[in-house]
Scaffold this active site. Structure first.
Site, PDB file in Angstrom:
ATOM      1  N   TYR A  54       1.261  -0.970  -0.667  1.00 44.08           N
ATOM      2  CA  TYR A  54      -0.092  -0.236   0.063  1.00 44.08           C
ATOM      3  C   TYR A  54       0.676   1.284  -0.316  1.00 44.08           C
ATOM      4  CZ  TYR A  54      -4.288  -3.020   1.987  1.00 44.08           C
ATOM      5  OH  TYR A  54      -4.596  -3.923   1.952  1.00 44.08           O
ATOM      6  N   HIS A 112       0.905 -11.455   2.766  1.00 49.19           N
ATOM      7  CA  HIS A 112       0.201 -10.934   1.333  1.00 49.19           C
ATOM      8  C   HIS A 112      -0.708 -11.939   0.936  1.00 49.19           C
ATOM      9  CE1 HIS A 112      -1.435  -6.430   0.276  1.00 49.19           C
ATOM     10  NE2 HIS A 112      -2.517  -7.174   0.822  1.00 49.19           N
TER      11      HIS A 112
END
Length: 282
Positions: A54, A112
């Site tokens: 991010y 992730h």
């Protein structure tokens, strides 16, 4: 709004305790993003979700340091990207994540995506266990893992994740995965909990349930997650939305309403067809 006093937290097999709703930070960056996170913390959010990919771990860390809330009362989350799943790369990346936040440690760190075709997620998990032992991170989990991936982790290392963060919303309700996680004491977090760029919140059936509870459609969908035992992590930059989302914890849907919303789902309900059995993200 129909409300009732309920337990405000959920606990994993190892004792990790999380609130029933978290705060997503995807696309919240820089000074403006940090300000949004600070305001969320001030309103009562304690579970903050971020990721290396991010590119906003610094934003979240800055907000934590700027907030009046004690560091020990906040749960900062980040995630290991697929390109750094080799053991030594994973350790270095975790260190880098901690440095980016400007904090002494990260509370919860997740893999992730499993990227199963690469065959490295067990290596990454071993590195995360080591990083936890070193105090870099307090708790470890995964994101987008299927039962087969979770079983492999337990078989190879004897350590199950505390958290599995998955795509979960009414169009893709993940009933089987939710049940598997619950059976093994794994907390399920929901990403994109109210969908993204679809018609979910404009549906008349959702609107009817919202009207019955004097709530917004978004609140009803978040309450549906909570009723099913999942922890939604919606993102909201505005004060109004932040407060509305947090208030969803107190909305109590009856079983028929929960079932009606779950019935909106379909096997092909993923937002972008990101099936963890084959999808890879680096």
């Amino acid at each position: 709004m129909s409300t009732a006093r309920t337990e405000t937290t959920r606990t994993s097999h190892s004792g990790l305790t999380l609130p029933k709703i978290g705060f997503g930070t995807y696309k919240l960056k820089g000074a403006e993003g940090s300000d949004a996170v600070v305001r969320a913390i001030d309103k009562g959010y304690t579970l903050l979700d971020s990721a290396y990919n991010y590119e906003n771990e610094g934003t979240v860390g800055n907000a934590v340091q700027a907030s009046w809330v004690s560091r020990e009362d906040l749960i900062v989350t980040s995630k290991l990207p697929g390109r750094y799943q080799k053991h030594d790369d994973a350790l270095t990346t975790i260190e880098e994540s901690v440095y980016r936040t400007g904090l002494d440690y990260i509370d919860l760190y997740l893999i992730h995506w499993p990227n199963p075709n690469q065959g490295l997620y067990v290596e990454a998990w071993e590195a995360m266990i080591e990083a936890r032992e070193r105090g870099l991170i307090k708790a470890i989990g995964v994101s987008n893992f299927l039962p087969e991936h979770l079983e492999t982790l337990e078989k190879k290392t004897g350590v199950l994740p505390d958290v599995n963060q998955i795509e979960l919303h009414p169009y893709f309700p993940q009933t089987e995965q939710l049940a598997y996680d619950a059976e093994h004491g794994i907390l399920t977090e929901s990403w994109s909990p109210i969908g993204r760029g679809n018609d979910l919140l404009g549906r008349k059936d959702i609107g009817k349930i919202a009207e019955a509870h004097n709530a917004t459609p978004g609140q009803v969908v978040l309450a549906w997650h909570i009723a099913r035992g999942a922890i939604p992590i919606p993102k909201a930059a505005s004060d109004k939305r932040q407060l509305e989302n947090l208030a969803a914890v107190d909305i109590v849907l009856d079983p028929a309403e929960v079932d009606a919303i779950t019935a909106l789902g379909s096997p092909d309900g993923r937002l972008k067809d990101q099936d963890p059995a084959v999808y890879e993200e680096f």
